[in-house]
Scaffold this active site. Structure first.
Site, short mmCIF file in Angstrom:
data_model
loop_
_atom_site.label_atom_id
_atom_site.label_comp_id
_atom_site.label_asym_id
_atom_site.label_seq_id
_atom_site.Cartn_x
_atom_site.Cartn_y
_atom_site.Cartn_z
N ASP A 65 0.83 -0.77 -0.19
CA ASP A 65 -0.39 0.18 0.21
C ASP A 65 0.88 1.54 -0.05
O ASP A 65 1.52 0.88 0.38
CB ASP A 65 -0.70 -0.18 1.00
N TYR A 67 2.08 4.91 1.54
CA TYR A 67 2.12 5.40 2.68
C TYR A 67 0.47 6.56 3.30
O TYR A 67 0.05 7.00 2.24
CB TYR A 67 3.28 5.84 3.11
N PHE A 78 7.70 2.39 -0.56
CA PHE A 78 9.08 2.56 0.15
C PHE A 78 9.33 4.40 0.24
O PHE A 78 10.01 4.58 1.35
CB PHE A 78 10.42 1.83 0.24
N HIS A 187 9.17 -9.28 5.69
CA HIS A 187 8.98 -7.89 4.97
C HIS A 187 9.99 -7.25 5.88
O HIS A 187 10.66 -7.08 7.30
CB HIS A 187 7.89 -7.53 5.50
#
Length: 220
Positions: A65, A67, A78, A187
């Site tokens: 997704d 942020y 990221f 992750h």
């Protein structure tokens, strides 16, 4: 449907833009932007593609997704805008780069410098409602980004697909390992980084693979 996206991607994805699911997705996203706060800004929805044309892609990093807090999302997974505190996952990515390659943690979390070198920073879902993680999942974005990965995996050779976490790994199940390098680990989020993200050496392994095919490595 006419979608404003970088031309090399537009040529390859036009058939997706004309499908019923994408028309419904577009209606949903337009309504969300009109009635609530959505990230990233609409003009940056396809920034990952605009910053990294199809034929320039060397590496794909797959996020989930955008942020969902103010001023963070800029359309690259990221990545955050200059002046924004690094979210925990991004902090851990930079820590692993420092450990792997000896590169000091940078002052900026804007990863457009990676995109300009051929790193496609692709979220599986390209929009999100403010403060509501996952709020635009299962609306069609995942089908669209699956198509993106398929195009790359089928039409290109010697790409590196970096898949962190089970969600990203599922999206990359079909990639032909004889044509591409697929790197998998937990992750980088604080919940899982110490279970195998730290020490995965994905950044040096990426560059070793690229060099082995005469491709310019990434300056992480």
């Amino acid at each position: 449907m006419n979608v404003r996206i970088e031309e090399s991607w537009k040529r390859r994805l036009q058939d997706e833009f004309d499908k019923d699911y994408f028309v419904k997705l577009t209606d949903f996203v337009r309504s969300e932007y009109a009635t609530t706060t959505v990230y990233p800004p609409g003009s940056q929805m396809f920034s990952a593609f605009d910053a990294c044309p199809f034929d320039k892609v060397k590496v794909v990093i797959l996020g989930q997704d955008p942020y969902h807090e103010p001023r963070q999302a800029n359309g690259l997974c990221f990545s955050v805008n200059d002046g924004i505190m690094f979210p925990p996952s991004l902090q851990n990515i930079f820590k692993e780069i420092e450990s792997d390659l000896g590169i000091p943690i940078p002052k900026s979390g804007d990863l457009s410098r990676w995109a300009s070198q051929g790193v496609l920073l692709l979220n599986a879902t390209l929009t999100v409602r403010a403060h509501q993680a996952g709020s635009h999942q299962n609306r069609g974005w995942e089908q669209f980004t699956d198509a993106v990965i398929h195009r790359l995996a089928e039409e290109r050779e010697h790409l590196v697909f970096i898949l962190w976490g089970s969600y990203a790994q599922r999206k990359g199940d079909f990639i032909d390992r004889s044509k591409h390098l697929v790197l998998k680990s937990p992750h980088p989020s604080p919940l899982s980084a110490h279970r195998g993200f730290f020490g995965n050496k994905h950044f040096s392994r990426t560059n070793e693979y690229l060099r082995s095919y005469g491709i310019e490595p990434i300056q992480w």
